[in-house]
Write an enzyme that holds these catalytic residues in place. Sequence first.
Site, PDB file in Angstrom:
ATOM      1  N   ASP A  97      30.687 -10.132 102.061  1.00  0.00           N
ATOM      2  CA  ASP A  97      31.568  -9.527 103.215  1.00  0.00           C
ATOM      3  C   ASP A  97      31.996 -10.697 104.013  1.00  0.00           C
ATOM      4  O   ASP A  97      31.385 -11.541 104.587  1.00  0.00           O
ATOM      5  CB  ASP A  97      30.890  -8.685 104.019  1.00  0.00           C
ATOM      6  N   TYR A 300      34.513   1.567 100.665  1.00  0.00           N
ATOM      7  CA  TYR A 300      33.323   1.289 101.310  1.00  0.00           C
ATOM      8  C   TYR A 300      33.356   2.010 102.758  1.00  0.00           C
ATOM      9  O   TYR A 300      34.207   2.105 103.517  1.00  0.00           O
ATOM     10  CB  TYR A 300      33.372  -0.126 101.498  1.00  0.00           C
TER      11      TYR A 300
END
Length: 748
Positions: A97, A300
């Site tokens: 990320d 997500y």
Amino acid sequence: MDAGRRISYILSDKTSKQKKTKNISYIEFERNNEQNIMVSLSGHILGADFPEEFKDWVKSDLDKLIDSNIIYKVTNQRAYSALKSFSGIDNIIIATDYDREGELIGVEALKFIEPGYTNIRRAKFSALTSQEVKDAFDNLLDVNYGLADSAKAREEIDLLWGAVLTRFFSVTSNRLWKDFISVGRVQTPTLALIVEREEEITSFVPEKYFVINVTFNKGIDFQGVYEKNIKDEDEANKIFNAINGNDGIVKSYKNEKKEVYKPPPFSTTDFLREASRIGVTPSNAMKIAEKLYMSGLISYPRTDNTVYQRSIPLKSIAKKFEGTEFDNEAKMVLGQEKIYPSRGKVETTDHPPIYPVSYPKKALTGAYKNIYELIVRRFLATLYKNAVIEKSDADIDIKGYNFKSSGEKIIDNGWFDIYKYRKLREYKLPELVIGETVKGKKWNMEEKYTEPPKRYDVASLLKLMESLNLGTKSTRHDIIQKLNDRNFATGNPLRPTPLGIGFIKSITTIDSDIAKPDMTAELEKEMDKIAENQKKLDDVVNDSRNMLHSALKGFRGNKEEIKETITSYANKGDSIGTCPLDGGEISLIKFRNFSKIKCSTEGCKINFNLNATGLVQMTDKRCDVCSLPIIKIIRKGQSPEYRCVDPNCEYNRKKLSIGKCPSDGGDLIIRQSRYGKRFLGCSNYPKCTVTYPLPQKGVIMPTGEICRYCGAPLLIMVNGKRKWKFCPNMKCEYNRKDKVEKSESENK
DNA sequence: GCAAGGTC
């Protein structure tokens, strides 16, 4: 599909292959004629901890603990063994990320890859779309070690403050092991918010006030409300007497069109709040969202972002809903000349807002269906048009007193047609002309009382935590759960327990940042400095160590007061009624794994342990066996249970008995094994070792009948809508023969 | 056994 598989799938034009050996799982794929290996990490690989020598909480010197070195232990064995297993690697690309914690996770991984190469790069993408991922791997960046260090500072400071103060408060109040007092940068300020709100409520003094309103009429009835709430009763009467029975004169009137803006794209917090509006709790909603994500239906679900990135193909996603139950809504969105998605205030670079990715092949049911629908409707609503209302306001005078009237008329329902969880309401106000007289029809004065603020529910607390920057999108709902598990707060809306109140009172005896959101704010500033290379990781952590030394010194100075406050609150418990023996106050004192029921009168018999979950109340009834009081235990969705307050009383044993033991005639009682499984056992254990297994789910009831084959008591099992009779002896012929006979006779 | 942060 998880992130790693999706990335390799995109980069290899769908030719990536999952490989799995005994302990190691990775993905092989080819890109630009080069062989690649992808290892999915799924979170941190290392966790901060203290050396073995500080294991004992009571014996460890806390000042030494503060200055101890911090060691790192592998916490993700799967990722560790996969990384360790490769050799002969030329290039490394970190594709975690794109945020602080993601950078640290990537740097943790580097530790375990065979050393000796120089080429380590970083891929930056903010959505797992084909375009973004490919661009990211074509335009690699350098690893930002400063950013990773800033996350490491966070980790070390959290461990230091958390461990040191948890140990101090636990040891000081002598609450150890399962009853320990947990202290942390996020949880303690959150608990303080709940306690402060409870104090506002208990100390709240309602104030009387008066509201005057008039029903006017011009073609239709409409309301006018006197512009002020009046505290003084004489003044209220004076105004009411003056206006009562009179008409009004319009002093001002205006109307204007106003847009009601469509909602921003879904962040996790907004999503969880909306889910709780449709009756799904945040932790449940999170679980469902994770499953929807894993099955490729939504993006997500852990994100703060409220702005769609350009790379997200909004239009083609909307197209996926044509021909589904969202056909109308999709066509409304696609029928617009141009689509302008709404934008929220927060824009981050790690993930997109939550949006639907595809339509399920197999129809969803229950809460899954509702959560998916919520996400689809929210998505389509963010692409549709604002609603338009006509808002009108008027001032109407009666005998020199000003009354306010307002109206709202829907011109265009806009996004409300898609997002059916919200409705626009109309308030009628006729068109008025300044100077005209409107007829009075009803004149009313109402006595009201001011109300205390409301307790936080999980949804409003999540929102508040977000605005105070407490916790992250992934941890906030866990933190609230922790406060529950640790017996600090309970229920929804949340109330603090006596222990929670006592602990917060004791920790605010000195002015330390640990009970305030300020600590997070300060930490954020320091982390930014590390990330921008203005400060070093070790310097920031050492500064924090010094602050912790002085905070600890302050707390030590109040040791006696802290001990007294926590123990007195924790031992006070909640009052659950009066003692029928001597009129004393009966309290329920909760510990983590059991409760105590205790009378306030010195020497009273009522001082028992209680093993039960649920709401406990005293009753007027007395036990037939021992004449002590009977208590009532209420659990959601079950009929209340009555027990003698003495857990060892014969009354409770008989009540729990489900039949006689065929071996020695003892009582067969439902018991729990060490591992939490329930089974039937004889009350004469250990003399008699007769046991029967039981189904783990459903309600079990005695029938009073005895099995004609083996002599065990026959039982009835109720699980949802199904109900059946069985013999607890699994090998018994009853379950084969008599059960079959019965269902056949039912078929006739 | 401690925190908060990741997460199949």
